[in-house]
Design a protein around this motif. Structure first.
Motif, PDB file in Angstrom:
ATOM      1  N   ASN A 109       0.852  -1.192   0.000  1.00 18.14           N
ATOM      2  CA  ASN A 109       0.000   0.000   0.000  1.00 18.14           C
ATOM      3  C   ASN A 109       0.885   1.237   0.000  1.00 18.14           C
ATOM      4  O   ASN A 109       1.714   1.391   0.901  1.00 18.14           O
ATOM      5  CB  ASN A 109      -0.887   0.027   1.245  1.00 18.14           C
ATOM      6  CG  ASN A 109      -1.977  -1.018   1.181  1.00 18.14           C
ATOM      7  OD1 ASN A 109      -2.765  -1.049   0.233  1.00 18.14           O
ATOM      8  ND2 ASN A 109      -2.022  -1.896   2.159  1.00 18.14           N
TER       9      ASN A 109
ATOM     10  N   SER B  48     -10.194   3.711  10.315  1.00 18.95           N
ATOM     11  CA  SER B  48      -9.969   2.367   9.764  1.00 18.95           C
ATOM     12  C   SER B  48      -8.559   2.281   9.170  1.00 18.95           C
ATOM     13  O   SER B  48      -7.931   3.309   8.858  1.00 18.95           O
ATOM     14  CB  SER B  48     -11.012   2.059   8.681  1.00 18.95           C
ATOM     15  OG  SER B  48     -10.742   2.843   7.527  1.00 18.95           O
ATOM     16  N   LYS B  50      -7.840   1.232   6.276  1.00 18.51           N
ATOM     17  CA  LYS B  50      -7.925   1.717   4.893  1.00 18.51           C
ATOM     18  C   LYS B  50      -7.809   3.246   4.871  1.00 18.51           C
ATOM     19  O   LYS B  50      -7.132   3.815   4.021  1.00 18.51           O
ATOM     20  CB  LYS B  50      -9.264   1.272   4.295  1.00 18.51           C
ATOM     21  CG  LYS B  50      -9.445   1.602   2.831  1.00 18.51           C
ATOM     22  CD  LYS B  50     -10.752   1.006   2.316  1.00 18.51           C
ATOM     23  CE  LYS B  50     -11.021   1.357   0.874  1.00 18.51           C
ATOM     24  NZ  LYS B  50     -11.268   2.772   0.643  1.00 18.51           N
ATOM     25  N   GLN B  51      -8.482   3.902   5.829  1.00 18.26           N
ATOM     26  CA  GLN B  51      -8.387   5.369   5.900  1.00 18.26           C
ATOM     27  C   GLN B  51      -6.954   5.803   6.236  1.00 18.26           C
ATOM     28  O   GLN B  51      -6.436   6.768   5.674  1.00 18.26           O
ATOM     29  CB  GLN B  51      -9.356   5.907   6.966  1.00 18.26           C
ATOM     30  CG  GLN B  51     -10.818   5.858   6.541  1.00 18.26           C
ATOM     31  CD  GLN B  51     -11.766   6.210   7.680  1.00 18.26           C
ATOM     32  OE1 GLN B  51     -11.555   5.810   8.822  1.00 18.26           O
ATOM     33  NE2 GLN B  51     -12.820   6.950   7.366  1.00 18.26           N
ATOM     34  N   ASP B  54      -4.853   5.531   3.170  1.00 17.28           N
ATOM     35  CA  ASP B  54      -5.164   6.623   2.231  1.00 17.28           C
ATOM     36  C   ASP B  54      -4.528   7.938   2.687  1.00 17.28           C
ATOM     37  O   ASP B  54      -3.907   8.642   1.885  1.00 17.28           O
ATOM     38  CB  ASP B  54      -6.689   6.805   2.121  1.00 17.28           C
ATOM     39  CG  ASP B  54      -7.266   6.092   0.911  1.00 17.28           C
ATOM     40  OD1 ASP B  54      -6.507   5.838  -0.041  1.00 17.28           O
ATOM     41  OD2 ASP B  54      -8.468   5.774   0.931  1.00 17.28           O
TER      42      ASP B  54
END
Lengths: 282, 102
Positions: A109, B48, B50-51, B54
């Protein structure tokens, strides 16, 4: 089935496949340092050992390129390590009856890897972190690129080196005399640090300066330029961005996987460890 | 648009997240650096994973001025052509006693 000890057989096979160096790291030892989510067993359940291979991509000849751009254009060639590690996977499974898997190369990522290949190589005794951005330096070969195979086979680990490769004795002398180091001097915006008593006292690396040099025409470059173009209200100026040389190179890099990473060598150019390694090559 | 990070959340946390990542790595003798993982960042700020990924990814890219990409080739060529360690344009002379941040 091979008759030699697994460690010897795997290392011999890696060398036959083209590895310049090969070492074994214990998953247990890696787990003590790597954070949760980036440990060997997070990639393959039951991993006991990691076989790490390394090769040099920058040949003695490539350091003679008169243009940084030329050297950068051939630096992204890590395929060899991945191919070697990938071929060690069936070698281990067929000969020793244990599960094995290629350690995923690349990023998971953003700029976070699945697992730090640098840490794996360090724990396999293939080098130590240098003043130059923490790049792993091998005493014999200088700058290397790495690949790895994970396995459930319990192997005798080589473990990390006892003595650091960096700083080189000549760097210690230079520091004491002039208060500079070749790597820090080459890139004072990316790097900072100091020696004390012949060892690294502290080192700082700044990605925001290093990345645009090491990945000049890579993904981040593409993202920055495409946003510039989208935000540009003047269609003629927008055309200058999108049709321009830098954006074209970025698109080509994405399409052909060339010039993506490893595009800057300046902190290594005058590193005495790497210079000695180059001198041994040719 | 759903599925993308909220700009409001990004603006609120970007500086704090960037400080925790590997964007700047400072290693001192006996104190190795380790940037936070997305999971660790997520737990810290109650968001989260994922946050967190990002925010980190966007903040790391935003921290780089576009001009640095465009000027990088010339910069590297200039460094390649330098002959002497310690010459003009290099690092300032330092001492090992220098404490604190770099």
């Amino acid at each position: 089935m091979v008759r030699a000890k697994p460690e010897e057989a795997i290392k011999e096979q890696a060398a036959k496949l083209g590895a310049w160096v090969v070492g074994i790291a214990s998953a247990e030892a890696i787990n003590k340092i790597a954070p949760k989510g980036h440990r060997p067993a997070d990639l393959m359940r039951g991993t006991k050992s990691v076989v790490v291979v390394g090769t040099g991509v920058t040949s003695a000849g490539s350091w003679r390129a008169p243009s940084a751009r030329i050297q950068a254009s051939i630096a992204y060639n890590r395929t060899l390590n991945i191919v070697i590690a990938q071929q060690l996977v069936p070698f281990i499974e067929k000969n020793f009856g244990h599960a094995a898997m290629l350690c995923p190369p690349g990023s998971a990522n953003g700029r976070h890897p699945y697992i730090s290949l640098k840490l794996l190589a360090e724990m396999a005794g293939l080098g130590t972190r240098s003043m130059a951005a923490g790049i792993l330096l091998n005493r014999q070969h200088g700058l290397l690129y790495f690949g790895a195979a994970l396995t459930t086979l319990e192997l005798k680990a080589d473990g990390p080196l006892d003595e650091p490769v960096c700083p080189h004795p000549s760097c210690v002398k230079l520091w004491e005399k002039k208060g500079v180091l070749p790597c820090l001097d080459s890139c004072p915006t990316c790097l900072d640090g100091a020696l004390e008593d012949g060892a690294i006292q502290w080192m700082e690396y700044r990605q925001s300066y290093c990345l645009p040099r090491a990945q000049t025409s890579a993904m981040a470059s593409f993202q920055k330029l495409i946003l510039e173009a989208m935000n540009e209200p003047d269609p003629q100026k927008r055309k200058m961005i999108v049709y321009g040389n830098h954006f074209s190179r970025a698109v080509a890099s994405l399409g052909y996987s060339a010039e993506l990473v490893g595009q800057c060598f300046e902190c290594m150019r005058k590193c005495p460890v790497d210079m000695a390694a180059r001198a041994r090559l040719a | 648009m759903s599925g993308f990070l909220s700009p409001k959340l990004y603006e609120k946390l970007k500086a704090d997240v960037l400080r925790l990542t590997n964007a700047t790595q400072r290693t001192e003798r006996g104190k190795p650096h380790r940037g936070h993982t997305d999971l660790e960042i997520a737990k810290r700020f109650g968001i989260s994973e994922k946050q967190a990924a990002d925010i980190r990814t966007i903040a790391e890219l935003e921290a780089i001025d576009t001009s640095r990409f465009l000027e990088a080739d010339d910069w590297k060529q200039e460094r390649l052509e330098r002959k002497k360690v310690g010459g003009p344009g290099g690092a300032a002379k330092k001492t090992a006693k220098r404490p604190g941040k770099g």
